[in-house]
Design a protein around this motif. Structure first.
Motif, short mmCIF file in Angstrom:
data_model
loop_
_atom_site.label_atom_id
_atom_site.label_comp_id
_atom_site.label_asym_id
_atom_site.label_seq_id
_atom_site.Cartn_x
_atom_site.Cartn_y
_atom_site.Cartn_z
N LEU B 76 1.01 -1.16 -0.01
CA LEU B 76 0.04 -0.07 -0.01
C LEU B 76 0.87 1.23 -0.16
N PHE B 78 3.37 1.65 -1.91
CA PHE B 78 3.86 2.03 -3.17
C PHE B 78 3.61 3.62 -3.62
N LEU B 79 2.36 3.92 -3.66
CA LEU B 79 2.01 5.14 -4.33
C LEU B 79 2.78 6.28 -3.76
N ASP B 80 3.01 6.20 -2.53
CA ASP B 80 3.47 7.39 -2.03
C ASP B 80 5.11 7.48 -2.40
N LEU B 82 6.05 6.25 -5.48
CA LEU B 82 6.27 6.70 -6.73
C LEU B 82 6.02 8.04 -7.03
N SER B 83 5.03 8.65 -6.03
CA SER B 83 4.98 9.95 -6.26
C SER B 83 6.16 10.98 -5.95
N ALA B 86 8.79 10.39 -8.63
CA ALA B 86 8.11 10.96 -9.93
C ALA B 86 8.59 12.61 -9.65
#
Lengths: 336, 336
Positions: B76, B78-80, B82-83, B86
């Motif tokens: 969960l 991951f998105l943090d 990735l952000s 990026a």
DNA sequence: AAGGTCATCCAAAACGTTTTGGGAGTCAAG
DNA sequence: CTTGACTCCCAAAACGTTTTGGATGACCTT
């Protein structure tokens, strides 16, 4: 490794013919096509993406803006949706780039960079506000985009959204039917469209039931926000017997507060989003979710169609909300 | 809207001069540079990304592969990550595209598409396996990449990883010091590197303590997996008094099973990853996390440096694991 | 034999940028 | 006046693809 020129040279053909053979044009003989195809396969040839993009005037990319809320980045089911969307876009030759808002830059600046540099063919906007400056900007530029969530924009635009009003309206009415009279709502900042309509749904249901919508707390849409909201509600003399939460994260924070204050589940709770983890809280979290199947696929489809120029009016999806009944909403309407 | 040619024409200058003025070359006079700069600003000029990419032979893109596990997509947090990644890549002019594995295609095919079509300048691989075919492929192509997690590849490659062995070793030893003797491990598929070393850490600590590592269950790294694993362990006659879980998701499933079977927390539990939600389970989940600050930024930095050609040996980060003590690990070593 | 229709192929332009390799003018030194 | 150094500018090539607008024969019709 190989480009069209080398491939053509090795085959004794022109660049044009090789290119057209691979693209399946009818003005190249079957024999030649096959010869070219085989050579290309053997060389592992793939057209250079940058060159094709320049020539075709398409970036073959779609950007999705990531909201960066302090301490918590977007709803937890985002990544699932993005993954599905990226997969279906890839089927049409497009890739999905994620675009978090850089420190010290506005969401607007970011949109400008992508649009004016022609870095992408369309944008996917999430967490829309009622008045969303990104939407206004993209509309003024005539640039294709799709939003997750509606706005109050005067001009139509493509979107996918759940019918939050009806969902929260129904959830509140159901609590009322079950005998609850003090039904609270833990909502999010009202400039977000989703938070606004969810609250409206609750409020309308309360008024229809002859109850006044007093038990309202506004908080961050996170576990911490829900936790703090619940602590406030539990301290009131007109303590609620049921709480309708704008998001599952908030609901999980509420459950935690209940356990701390009352030592267990003393109040009925319902959330929204159907996070997978909701099945593993204790008690298992009752919630709501948008109907409509694979969300990522729907976004991909809308993006492709808006790029193709379909009018916004035919690219709007409003999906019904359905209950996901587990345990947390089943308590009798009496506080412990 | 505007391109270099139009801008040059309107200024009465050559394309070359305008381009060089905007890029800050020293062979254009200060007066001209300013004139150009102002005109560019007014026209909202941004260089066409596709054209620059073609000319500079750089895609200005990095792809991150998304594992698509049935029912659950990646950890969960991951998105943090990735952000953050990026955002820092964007500072260097690179965008991050997410690359889920399309239905019916292998991760390898996907890598091939990106590499051979020169669609990206580097790849970010997550959830590495001990023998990872993606790693082998990229190495054979000499293509830049960074992994989240180590592998058993014979050739060095850049990575960031937590020292899972030491972390799980220490956690197990601590349970032993607290008096526990029946310490279980709920692990993930052993072809994943992270799952393997975490189990190794637990096993080593058990042996050092003179205990045999029998209480082991392998499951999916999800809440459901942890739940089922715990049900199995609780039914055994040599029921554990403490459980070390490979991930927080699994630990949350375990907590749920404990509540169902014993009506509360009857066994000490510890997870790994420090998911934000862990602070809101009941009891609050004790866990571990990788030290080392902003993970996304570190990945971005490693990606840029490997693109720049730095050798793999200088691009490997192994971070220590630290405890995050909340409530779930504090039970006495006696089963209820 | 002339005209027409196909089936195959190709040269060259175009996409918009960056970079190479000068060219023209000015100025000071010799 | 010539030479060299320096400043400021530019034409043209290059990146690799797709597409336009034919060109070349072969074959058939009349």
């Amino acid at each position: 490794m190989a480009n069209l020129k080398q491939l053509a040279q090795s085959l004794g053909l022109s660049i044009t013919t090789v290119s057209r053979a691979l693209d399946g044009y009818s003005d190249v003989s079957a024999a030649t096509r096959q010869r070219v195809q085989e050579a290309a396969d053997k060389a592992g040839y793939r057209p250079n993406a940058s060159a094709r993009r320049l020539r075709k005037q398409r970036a073959e990319l779609v950007a999705v803006t990531l909201p960066s809320e302090p301490g918590h980045i977007g709803p937890l089911h985002f990544l699932d949706m993005l993954s599905g969307c990226a997969e279906h876009l890839a089927g049409a030759g497009l890739n999905l780039v994620i675009a978090p808002v850089p420190h010290g830059e506005s969401e607007l600046d970011m949109c400008r960079r992508f649009v004016d540099g022609r870095r992408v063919d369309a944008m996917l906007l999430v967490r829309t506000k009622r008045h969303d400056e990104r939407v206004e900007f993209l509309q003024s530029r005539g640039f294709p985009f799709v939003t997750n969530g509606r706005t109050e924009s005067a001009i139509q635009h493509p979107y996918i959204d759940g019918d939050g009003f009806s969902g929260f309206h129904a959830a509140t009415l159901r609590f009322h039917r079950d005998g609850h009279r003090r039904i609270a709502h833990v909502g999010g900042r009202q400039d977000y469209f989703f938070a606004h309509v969810r609250r409206q749904g609750w409020e309308a249901a309360m008024r229809e039931s002859g109850l006044s919508p007093d038990l309202y707390v506004e908080q961050m849409p996170t576990e911490q926000g829900g936790y703090e909201a619940a602590l406030g509600l539990l301290a009131r003399s007109d303590r609620p017997t049921a709480i309708v939460c704008a998001t599952d994260e908030m609901a999980i924070g509420v459950l935690r507060a209940l356990r701390e204050v009352d030592g267990g589940l003393s109040i009925s709770v319902v959330g929204h989003d159907d996070l997978p983890i909701g099945a593993f809280t204790s008690p298992a979290l009752s919630t709501m979710r948008m109907t409509g199947g694979n969300l990522g696929r729907s976004f991909a489809s809308l993006l492709l169609r808006t790029i193709a120029g379909e009018p916004a009016e035919t690219l709007q999806e409003l999906h019904a909300i359905e209950f996901v009944d587990r345990d947390s909403h089943r308590l009798p309407p009496v506080a412990a």
